[in-house]
Write an enzyme that holds these catalytic residues in place. Sequence first.
Site, PDB file in Angstrom:
ATOM      1  N   CYS A   1       0.996  -0.835  -0.050  1.00 24.66           N
ATOM      2  CA  CYS A   1       0.375  -0.156  -0.078  1.00 24.66           C
ATOM      3  C   CYS A   1       0.843   0.846  -0.198  1.00 24.66           C
ATOM      4  O   CYS A   1       2.149   1.201   1.349  1.00 24.66           O
ATOM      5  CB  CYS A   1      -1.045   0.054   1.947  1.00 24.66           C
ATOM      6  SG  CYS A   1      -2.342   1.200   1.446  1.00 24.66           S
TER       7      CYS A   1
ATOM      8  N   CYS B   1      -0.329   3.925   2.040  1.00 22.18           N
ATOM      9  CA  CYS B   1       0.349   3.811   3.352  1.00 22.18           C
ATOM     10  C   CYS B   1       1.375   4.031   4.049  1.00 22.18           C
ATOM     11  O   CYS B   1       1.484   4.857   5.562  1.00 22.18           O
ATOM     12  CB  CYS B   1      -0.796   2.985   4.148  1.00 22.18           C
ATOM     13  SG  CYS B   1      -2.237   2.041   3.377  1.00 22.18           S
ATOM     14  N   ASP B   2       2.240   2.891   3.344  1.00 23.28           N
ATOM     15  CA  ASP B   2       3.540   3.334   3.655  1.00 23.28           C
ATOM     16  C   ASP B   2       4.792   4.364   2.726  1.00 23.28           C
ATOM     17  O   ASP B   2       6.077   4.038   3.426  1.00 23.28           O
ATOM     18  CB  ASP B   2       4.213   2.150   3.607  1.00 23.28           C
ATOM     19  CG  ASP B   2       3.206   1.175   4.563  1.00 23.28           C
ATOM     20  OD1 ASP B   2       2.799   1.172   5.464  1.00 23.28           O
ATOM     21  OD2 ASP B   2       3.243  -0.009   3.733  1.00 23.28           O
TER      22      ASP B   2
END
Length: 310
Positions: free
Chosen positions: A133, A136-137
């Site tokens: 992701c 997200c990261d």
Amino acid sequence: MNIYDSVIIGGGPAGLTAGIYCGRAMMKTLLLETYSVPNQVVLTDEIENYPGFPEGINGFDLIEKMKNQVKKFNIEISEGLVTGLKKNGKLWQVKTENSTYETYSVIAGAGAKARELGIPGEKEFRGKGVSYCAVCDGAFFRNKSVAVIGGGDTAVQEAIYLTRYASRVFLLHRRDTLRAQKILQAQAFANKKIEFIWNAVPEKITGSQTVTALVYNKTDRPETMNLALDGVFIFIGFSPNTAFLSGVISCDQDGWAIADQRMQTSEAGIFICGDVRAGSYRQIIIACGDGAAASLSAEHYVSKIKGPAA
Ligand code: NAP
């Protein structure tokens, strides 16, 4: 026990659209979603191809808008990971980890999850440099080097997104042509931070505390390469969240659920929608269309088996 006209499984675009339609049809409806498994759209930064938003829209914002629209109707929304479905006369029992619900119809649109490469180091370094992701990261890789694995729309779109943070993004693809849409390809080719590595099959991910390198084999010559980097983002497609449907309705050999154009499955009363459907193009707009069709079919089905209201 409370008997629902329909239980919708999934809080992505398919399930939420089904919710809007069931709500407008005044069906007694429960929508089950899982907060621990966010749907793919929430994790998408920029959506350029959803009609009505010419300037693009963030995935989280689009889902919030859909959810607010569902809440306008009298739909119950609850958290619950569905573990099984069981027929009980005219009704279906929907089992979650903590509850059992009874309903005349089920609309299953639980989406799909990211596929894993299955190579050494992938599991060990998950959350320590290995990610599925970018939204997200990505921010953890500011001014660092990352690799993106895959050649489809997701890999190319997320590689472009990662250039906001990373100083260098290697896009490794197992062939020498991308599968992604031409517009995404053109954006990626024009991006100076993205370097393409063709004919490359990942072999292992190495590191100590966190990832430090990706080892891959070239398919066009007998060579194994060691690429020093800080992160590996894997976007090699998806597998369906259909575990609870397996053995209940017909699925293809990879687990995607089979339905006709009205979203009717092999079992009366079970309808599916969205990415779980075998043969779907897996686009947000198509998931929404599926959700609408599934709820219209469920409405017809339920009114037929319940008979005219007394
Ligand atoms: P996908 O289209 O299935 O592409 C998966 C990619 O991963 C392919 O390039 C494939 O290589 C590669 N791959 C698969 N298994 C691999 C392995 N074991 N090792 C190395 N590479 C591997 O998946 P996706 O890109 O996630 O897209 C899924 C669906 O969502 C598609 O229908 C797509 O159009 C849609 N989508 C649309 C958008 C958009 O409209 N903006 C954005 C994201 C996704 P090969 O090419 O060699 O098979």
